[in-house]
Structures are given as structure tokens and as C-alpha cells.
Design a protein around this motif. Structure first.
Motif, PDB file in Angstrom:
ATOM      1  N   GLU A  38      17.418   2.601   4.403  1.00  0.00           N
ATOM      2  CA  GLU A  38      16.298   3.784   3.747  1.00  0.00           C
ATOM      3  C   GLU A  38      16.632   3.537   2.140  1.00  0.00           C
ATOM      4  OE1 GLU A  38      17.976   7.296   6.842  1.00  0.00           O
ATOM      5  OE2 GLU A  38      19.037   7.078   5.086  1.00  0.00           O
ATOM      6  N   VAL A  94      17.151   4.482  -1.594  1.00  0.00           N
ATOM      7  CA  VAL A  94      18.801   5.670  -1.802  1.00  0.00           C
ATOM      8  C   VAL A  94      18.018   6.471  -2.317  1.00  0.00           C
ATOM      9  CG1 VAL A  94      20.414   5.198  -3.594  1.00  0.00           C
ATOM     10  CG2 VAL A  94      20.065   3.753  -2.435  1.00  0.00           C
ATOM     11  N   ASP A  95      18.755   7.865  -2.400  1.00  0.00           N
ATOM     12  CA  ASP A  95      18.483   9.007  -3.056  1.00  0.00           C
ATOM     13  C   ASP A  95      16.874   9.790  -2.271  1.00  0.00           C
ATOM     14  OD1 ASP A  95      21.177   9.723  -3.939  1.00  0.00           O
ATOM     15  OD2 ASP A  95      20.202   8.008  -5.567  1.00  0.00           O
ATOM     16  N   ALA A  96      16.159   9.026  -1.666  1.00  0.00           N
ATOM     17  CA  ALA A  96      14.905   9.710  -0.732  1.00  0.00           C
ATOM     18  C   ALA A  96      14.500   9.010   0.595  1.00  0.00           C
ATOM     19  CB  ALA A  96      13.791   9.351  -1.902  1.00  0.00           C
ATOM     20  N   PRO A  97      15.648   8.908   1.050  1.00  0.00           N
ATOM     21  CA  PRO A  97      15.751   8.574   2.888  1.00  0.00           C
ATOM     22  C   PRO A  97      14.450   8.577   3.917  1.00  0.00           C
ATOM     23  CG  PRO A  97      16.815  11.167   2.140  1.00  0.00           C
ATOM     24  CD  PRO A  97      16.836  10.349   1.881  1.00  0.00           C
ATOM     25  N   LYS A 108      11.669   8.459   2.544  1.00  0.00           N
ATOM     26  CA  LYS A 108      10.299   7.777   1.634  1.00  0.00           C
ATOM     27  C   LYS A 108      10.442   6.415   1.869  1.00  0.00           C
ATOM     28  CE  LYS A 108       9.131   5.992  -2.493  1.00  0.00           C
ATOM     29  NZ  LYS A 108       9.199   5.457  -4.349  1.00  0.00           N
ATOM     30  N   GLU A 142      20.647   4.818   6.314  1.00  0.00           N
ATOM     31  CA  GLU A 142      21.690   4.754   5.003  1.00  0.00           C
ATOM     32  C   GLU A 142      21.956   3.651   4.502  1.00  0.00           C
ATOM     33  OE1 GLU A 142      24.640   4.712   1.625  1.00  0.00           O
ATOM     34  OE2 GLU A 142      24.960   4.788   4.249  1.00  0.00           O
ATOM     35  N   ARG A 143      21.792   2.954   3.522  1.00  0.00           N
ATOM     36  CA  ARG A 143      21.918   1.205   2.379  1.00  0.00           C
ATOM     37  C   ARG A 143      22.972   0.883   2.664  1.00  0.00           C
ATOM     38  NH1 ARG A 143      23.344  -0.152  -3.473  1.00  0.00           N
ATOM     39  NH2 ARG A 143      23.390  -1.429  -2.810  1.00  0.00           N
ATOM     40  N   TYR A 149      13.511  -2.709  -0.340  1.00  0.00           N
ATOM     41  CA  TYR A 149      14.016  -2.173   0.781  1.00  0.00           C
ATOM     42  C   TYR A 149      13.602  -2.677   2.195  1.00  0.00           C
ATOM     43  CZ  TYR A 149      16.046   1.173  -2.354  1.00  0.00           C
ATOM     44  OH  TYR A 149      16.852   1.983  -2.989  1.00  0.00           O
TER      45      TYR A 149
END
Length: 150
Positions: free
Chosen positions: A80, A82-85, A87, A113-114, A136
Motif C-alpha cells: 500500500e 503510505v498514508d494513501a492505502p 491509491k 501496509e508497508r 510501490y
């Protein structure tokens, strides 16, 4: 060169794909992923490379010989943003298309999540680092089975 084998698959990658069993996980990473250190923690223990390929091209080649697991929701995962899963970057859309083509149907990649992705990657069978330079471009594929009629 072998007949019927995608020439993008090198001998080391083919060896690992053949050695993996049902449910084993394979990481396909971009160039920024800590691939070498993560690979050392995997079952295989050594980093594999497909450096001249994008993530989507590498995954298309892998899926030309490896089935995805049909029994689980986490058959294919993406890191995902970061801070925009929610997207979905272009690189992940391209991989989604490669998965859909290989599967013959749409099966959505599961977002991870990362740091959870890093943890899963360390528990995988092997890591293949590609030449993907877009952010990503990191994925995990879970090996399925080939039935007796295939």
C-alpha cells in the motif's frame, strides 16, 4: 533457450519456481525495496534478479509457469501507498492487469501496509528484484496448484 518457456525467466528463477510448493509466497520487488537483506531471511536465502524488466513484465513471465493460489484471499498482494492505502499507482494497475490476464478473470490484489509487507516478505520463499524504478512496485504472489488434468 527452451521451447515453451518465457525467455524472460532465467535459470535461477525457474529453479525456485519449481522448488516452491502450494501456498509458498514469492516476492517480486522494485529496485528500492531492501531486497538483499529481506532475501537473506527467506527460505531460499539468496536474492534472485530480473533486473531488465518492469514489475508487470516480471510477474507476467512468472505467471506464465506458476499458478496462483485459488483457495485464499491473499493470492496476490501489493504494498500500500503510505498514508494513501486506497491509491493504486500505475505500476500496480499494470500488475493487476497481468494477474487478470493470467487468471482469466479479475481477482483484486490485496493491499498490505508497508511494514506488514516487509514482515510477510521475510517469511516468503524467495525474493526477485526487478528493474522497476517506480515507487510501490512491490508484490507478493502465493503459489497455487496444477490439477491432474492440466
Amino acid at each position: 533457450m527452451l521451447k515453451g518457456i518465457d525467455p524472460r525467466l532465467n535459470a535461477d528463477v525457474l529453479y525456485v519456481l519449481r522448488a516452491m510448493g502450494h501456498g509458498d509466497a514469492l516476492v517480486i520487488s522494485d529496485t528500492n525495496f531492501p531486497a538483499d537483506s529481506v532475501a537473506q531471511a527467506t527460505v531460499h536465502g539468496d536474492l534472485l534478479r530480473m533486473e531488465n524488466l518492469t514489475a508487470a513484465d516480471a510477474i507476467a513471465a512468472v505467471l506464465s509457469v506458476m499458478p496462483l493460489d485459488t483457495f485464499v484471499d491473499d493470492f496476490a498482494m501489493r504494498m500500500e501507498v503510505v498514508d494513501a492505502p486506497n491509491k493504486i499507482p500505475d505500476v500496480q494497475n499494470e500488475v493487476q492487469a497481468a494477474v487478470n490476464t493470467a487468471e482469466g478473470a479479475e481477482r483484486l490484489l490485496l493491499g498490505v501496509e508497508r511494514f506488514a509487507f516487509y514482515d510477510l516478505a521475510r517469511k516468503s520463499y524467495a525474493v526477485i528484484q526487478t528493474g522497476e524504478r517506480r515507487f510501490y512496485g512491490c508484490f507478493i504472489l502465493r503459489k497455487g496448484v496444477i490439477g491432474p488434468d492440466a
